[in-house]
Write an enzyme that holds these catalytic residues in place. Structure first.
Site, PDB file in Angstrom:
ATOM      1  N   ARG A 247       0.770  -1.282   0.005  1.00 19.33           N
ATOM      2  CA  ARG A 247       0.080   0.065   0.061  1.00 19.33           C
ATOM      3  C   ARG A 247       0.973   1.386  -0.071  1.00 19.33           C
ATOM      4  O   ARG A 247       1.896   1.302   0.572  1.00 19.33           O
ATOM      5  CB  ARG A 247      -0.935   0.178   1.320  1.00 19.33           C
ATOM      6  CG  ARG A 247      -1.816  -1.254   1.425  1.00 19.33           C
ATOM      7  CD  ARG A 247      -3.004  -1.108   2.478  1.00 19.33           C
ATOM      8  NE  ARG A 247      -3.602  -2.387   2.272  1.00 19.33           N
ATOM      9  CZ  ARG A 247      -4.680  -2.639   3.169  1.00 19.33           C
ATOM     10  NH1 ARG A 247      -4.884  -1.662   4.235  1.00 19.33           N
ATOM     11  NH2 ARG A 247      -5.424  -3.732   3.019  1.00 19.33           N
TER      12      ARG A 247
ATOM     13  N   ARG B 219       2.387   0.746  10.329  1.00 19.20           N
ATOM     14  CA  ARG B 219       1.741   1.117   8.874  1.00 19.20           C
ATOM     15  C   ARG B 219       3.011   1.178   8.048  1.00 19.20           C
ATOM     16  O   ARG B 219       3.610   2.255   7.835  1.00 19.20           O
ATOM     17  CB  ARG B 219       1.052   2.396   8.975  1.00 19.20           C
ATOM     18  CG  ARG B 219       0.465   2.663   7.825  1.00 19.20           C
ATOM     19  CD  ARG B 219      -0.181   4.171   7.874  1.00 19.20           C
ATOM     20  NE  ARG B 219      -1.238   4.265   9.035  1.00 19.20           N
ATOM     21  CZ  ARG B 219      -2.612   4.044   8.884  1.00 19.20           C
ATOM     22  NH1 ARG B 219      -3.024   3.719   7.663  1.00 19.20           N
ATOM     23  NH2 ARG B 219      -3.534   4.005   9.993  1.00 19.20           N
TER      24      ARG B 219
END
Length: 412
Positions: free
Chosen positions: A251, A266
């Site tokens: 991502r 993340r």
RNA sequence: GGAGAGGUGUCCGAGUGGUUGAUGGUGCCGCUCUCGAAAAGCGGUCUCCGCGCAAGCGGAGCGUGGGUUCGAAUCCCACCCUCUCCGCCA
């Protein structure tokens, strides 16, 4: 994708859903194009009917035939253009939430529906996982950055081992206890798969993409799994289908620039075991609850306290009509970590991928319902284990169910 | 990447310009026959779009997208995929 008939017949319902999601999808434009399209198709079909009749008379009617051809070609182009526009807009309209989805626009409006376990109290000051990871030499942030830049890290020794153990544990649990079939899918897929899963056109900014071959890197195994039965009519007796897949996930995290930059929470690349179901429409609500329990079971077996949150409309993802998040408490960074998101998509994805089933032997095919949920996301669960099972000396106790996979009782 | 072969309905397999949604077989469903089953016979059996309350009517679809033609599964062009051989490679 929504059924155009639903939009045509209940435009207000669709508009409300779009508004509640803070979306700006052009519903009125869709309605206009739909009318336009049907008008033109009516004309076109009549012309084609005439062409058929005329062509049977062979040479006699060549002149009329030539005129018809010109007219038909012109109309065909018109219809094709309208069809393209309509399709493009239709793909932008989000799913309609189920009635029991709470209103609201952000995290604060999510509703905690259940909790399990007590958030762990440590008798010493809890350290965050990035401190523990570096001290134990199992997470190497510097070299991750050296190789690939920010939001990348390297797992070393028992760190890598712990992650691999978790993956195997998850897959074993879901395949052996929960009835899922294991799938190893491609990590790069075609554009149409991204469209099918509802990632494109909306989320293009967040997806890695190889322009030369037009391959798209999956941000979740949900994408290949959604497309697994693309353009198929499944025999009713095969439903429900339960799949689980381990994949890396990629991502761009453009939307989250500057957020969660510390630690492994993340990254641009992370691992996840995903659960996915193809079910009949009448069972999808129950299947969502079962899916949630399967994900919860992982947390329970790992002894991690968690809360289940029913997401408000503003937080439910584009393709979903109802979602639960599972948040695990982690004392080091002092926050609830989202380790799973379990969603029901109704027939939204099935329409985009054209996956149907035949309810009865002679009956017309119908779209299936699809559901997906993490089971679970690796970095978050790694954080939770490290921070919850840390000991005063900085070592980490290995949860009992993992010991045989890790091959140790303590990481030190 | 190079050379060759091929992509038609559940499957197999016909079809090279004119009622071909598409011969035939197979599978599947129903009926007949039978005490029952098998065999045999008869009938049915694709998907999407539009109109219609419905019955139904009309249109589209033979890998995909273009083109030629009054008319294309059939001819032309491009692309994709599969198989075989060669090259390369975990």
């Amino acid at each position: 994708m929504l059924d155009i008939k639903i939009i045509r017949e209940n435009p207000d319902l669709v508009k409300k859903a779009v508004k509640d999601r803070n979306d700006s999808a052009p519903v009125d434009e869709v309605l206009r194009l739909d009318t336009e399209r049907r008008r033109n198709i009516g004309k076109l079909d009549a012309l084609r009917q005439e062409r058929k009749a005329v062509s049977k008379e062979r040479e006699k009617a060549q002149e009329r035939g030539r005129a018809l051809r010109a007219e038909i070609q012109e109309l065909e182009e018109e219809v094709k253009k309208i069809d393209g526009q309509l399709q493009e807009l239709l793909l932008q309209i989000p799913n309609i939430p189920q009635p029991d989805v709470p209103t609201g626009k952000d995290d604060c409006d999510n509703v905690t529906v259940s909790t399990w376990g007590e958030p762990r109290q440590l008798s010493f000051e809890a350290k965050p996982h990035w401190t523990l990871g570096e001290k134990l030499n199992i997470i190497d942030f510097e070299r991750g950055v050296k190789l690939s830049g920010s939001r990348f890290y390297v797992l070393k020794g028992m760190g890598a081992r712990l992650q691999r153990a978790l993956i195997t544990f998850f897959l074993d649990l879901h395949t052996q206890k929960h009835g899922y079939q294991e799938i190893y899918p491609p990590y790069m897929v075609k554009r149409e798969c991204m469209v099918g899963a509802g990632q494109l056109p909306k989320l293009a900014d967040n997806i890695y993409h190889d322009a030369e071959e037009d391959y798209w890197f999956v941000g979740t195994a949900e994408i290949p799994l959604t497309n697994l039965h693309r353009d198929e009519i499944l025999p009713a007796e095969e439903l429900p289908l339960y799949y689980c897949a381990y994949t890396a996930c990629f991502r761009r995290e453009k939307m989250s620039a500057g957020k969660d930059t510390r630690g492994i929470k993340r990254g641009h690349q992370f691992d996840k075991v995903e659960l996915y179901k193809f079910v009949t429409p009448d069972t999808s609500n129950d299947e969502l609850e079962k899916l949630l329990h399967d994900a919860e079971d992982v947390c329970q077996k790992l002894g991690l306290a968690y809360r289940v949150r029913l997401l408000c409309i503003g937080e439910v993802s584009f393709a979903a009509n109802k979602s639960y998040d599972i948040d695990v408490w982690s004392p080091g960074c002092g926050e609830w970590l989202e380790v799973s998101s379990c969603s029901s998509c109704g027939d939204f994805q099935a329409r985009r991928t054209n996956v149907r089933y035949r309810p009865e032997p002679e009956a017309k095919p119908q779209f299936v319902h699809t559901l997906n949920g993490s089971g679970l996301a690796l970095p978050r669960i790694m954080i939770a284990i490290m921070e919850n099972y840390q000991q005063a000396d900085g070592s980490i106790a290995v949860p009992e169910v993992l010991q045989k996979y890790v091959g140790a009782k303590v990481i030190k």
